[in-house]
Design a protein around this motif. Sequence first.
Motif, short mmCIF file in Angstrom:
data_model
loop_
_atom_site.label_atom_id
_atom_site.label_comp_id
_atom_site.label_asym_id
_atom_site.label_seq_id
_atom_site.Cartn_x
_atom_site.Cartn_y
_atom_site.Cartn_z
N VAL A 257 2.22 23.39 27.74
CA VAL A 257 1.99 22.12 28.43
C VAL A 257 1.89 22.40 29.92
N LEU A 258 0.95 21.77 30.58
CA LEU A 258 0.80 21.93 32.03
C LEU A 258 1.20 20.63 32.73
N LEU A 259 1.95 20.81 33.82
CA LEU A 259 2.34 19.67 34.67
C LEU A 259 2.00 20.06 36.09
N THR A 260 1.15 19.28 36.76
CA THR A 260 0.89 19.57 38.17
C THR A 260 1.36 18.40 39.03
#
Lengths: 293, 293
Positions: A257-260
């Motif tokens: 999962v990517l969180l920016t």
Amino acid sequence: MSSTKTESNSAAPTRFIETNGHSYAYRRFGGGSALPLILLQHFTGTLDNWDPAVTDPLSSGREVILFDNAGVGRSTGDVPVTIAAMARHAAAFLEGLGIKRCDVLGYSLGGMVALQMVQDQPSIFRRMILVGTAPRGGEDIMHLEKPSLAKRIQDPANKGYDVLRKIFFTSSAASQAAAEAFVHRISQRSDDRDPVSGPNVASAQTAAFREWEVPAGERFADLSHIPHPTLVVNGVHDEMIPVVNSYRLSENLPNAVLLTYPDAGHGSLFQYPESFTRHAAAFLSSPFESAVF
Amino acid sequence: MSSTKTESNSAAPTRFIETNGHSYAYRRFGGGSALPLILLQHFTGTLDNWDPAVTDPLSSGREVILFDNAGVGRSTGDVPVTIAAMARHAAAFLEGLGIKRCDVLGYSLGGMVALQMVQDQPSIFRRMILVGTAPRGGEDIMHLEKPSLAKRIQDPANKGYDVLRKIFFTSSAASQAAAEAFVHRISQRSDDRDPVSGPNVASAQTAAFREWEVPAGERFADLSHIPHPTLVVNGVHDEMIPVVNSYRLSENLPNAVLLTYPDAGHGSLFQYPESFTRHAAAFLSSPFESAVF
């Protein structure tokens, strides 16, 4: 440790373990029933560069372990010039502590070491958090000589941690306010501090970045073999290790999962510690095999 | 509405409002003290394409409003051939309902309409969730004619919602299992259903995509003027509106958090409805001006 007492990186004593022919400096605090979490540090960073606003909330429910790799802070030996050698030191350190299974949070340089470690010894690691880092073969990794960074790093007005305010955060008022709070937090610890890293640390670690930038075979293909649930985090305006590297991680790791974060640079976890630790803890607490939390 | 009763898109009656010279079909359910949330739908989607596993949890604490744009489902009129015209219909609909302030969730085509609406009438909207969508000037937007998609769309074995299993999800076993559960959920409603969209809807909406692909002035510069806290969500393997468009949104909107999902395509919100609605609700519930939650 079964205690759920939460301590702080502002006060936890530094300990030393003799193993692998080295003495490694470390701190461990917190506790609970969850797997311990080992934190792997950024370029030139020591134990004292870990923000208590990140380490302390994460130490609720689990032990957090901070570590100086060889030649950094008060750990003995030469600073390795490859990520692979840093990973071997970290593995020896974990083995010395008798830790057979844990989660890992790798930040920047430490994220590269984490990626190498999970490939070397997949069974030791359960979940991985990668912040502001890059896969092998990534792009524009820690080119501190590029003009946009060099002018801030070389500015003689930046004393001590001032440079972190300039290179870990954006120039916005909100980000600079967060930077000031961050510097205040990591300055709280008054004794038992690590020595600040010198140019020998910087040059060896820079060599490791240059080696890491070279793909090994098909670019990013190595990531497809890492099944570990992974949370990738980055600020969208990271100039030290651009966010595109986090995109490549989350696209090529099969279970990430990517969180920016907006208006954030390399130090996004220190800019938004409340959000970061809440998401990180939720991710680490998930009982599922999927990274989705 | 002050009730906190949670209803379902599987059962909520379809209503009609006469305004702007049109009759618009809609559903509204749930309730609570939070601002209402208007949901803007994907290419050829009707009221019945909203997954109850997404709409129903979001309707706890707030009213959720689903809407057929002009010419779609049971709404009258011609399907607009521009996003701008779709945004005008949606604005007229909101005005007809007397809604002066709300949050918006735009999915795919609906995300483009949401972006246009917040630029046209910034004061009506508080927070925005954009899923599987693209900014004006984005790339590779809904090119259903490209071979990778065309072969799945034109496969005569795909009846009814089967095609959604092929184009909203990946080919992995886990994603296809989620696809089956999704199709089951949206098939639950037994009466008061919208008619399925025909080729006239598809061709007009495709024209709107083509117009939206053309940048207006400097590419993505328009995004810098949208201060609304925004949550951008995408599957990393979206073939209909590739994730790069979500990267451009989160990099260029000044106040956007990005969340991407692994092993997921265009329908990431339907693949991981529990995670999506938990994050979306946390985002919507934040009292702060920052998108960071």
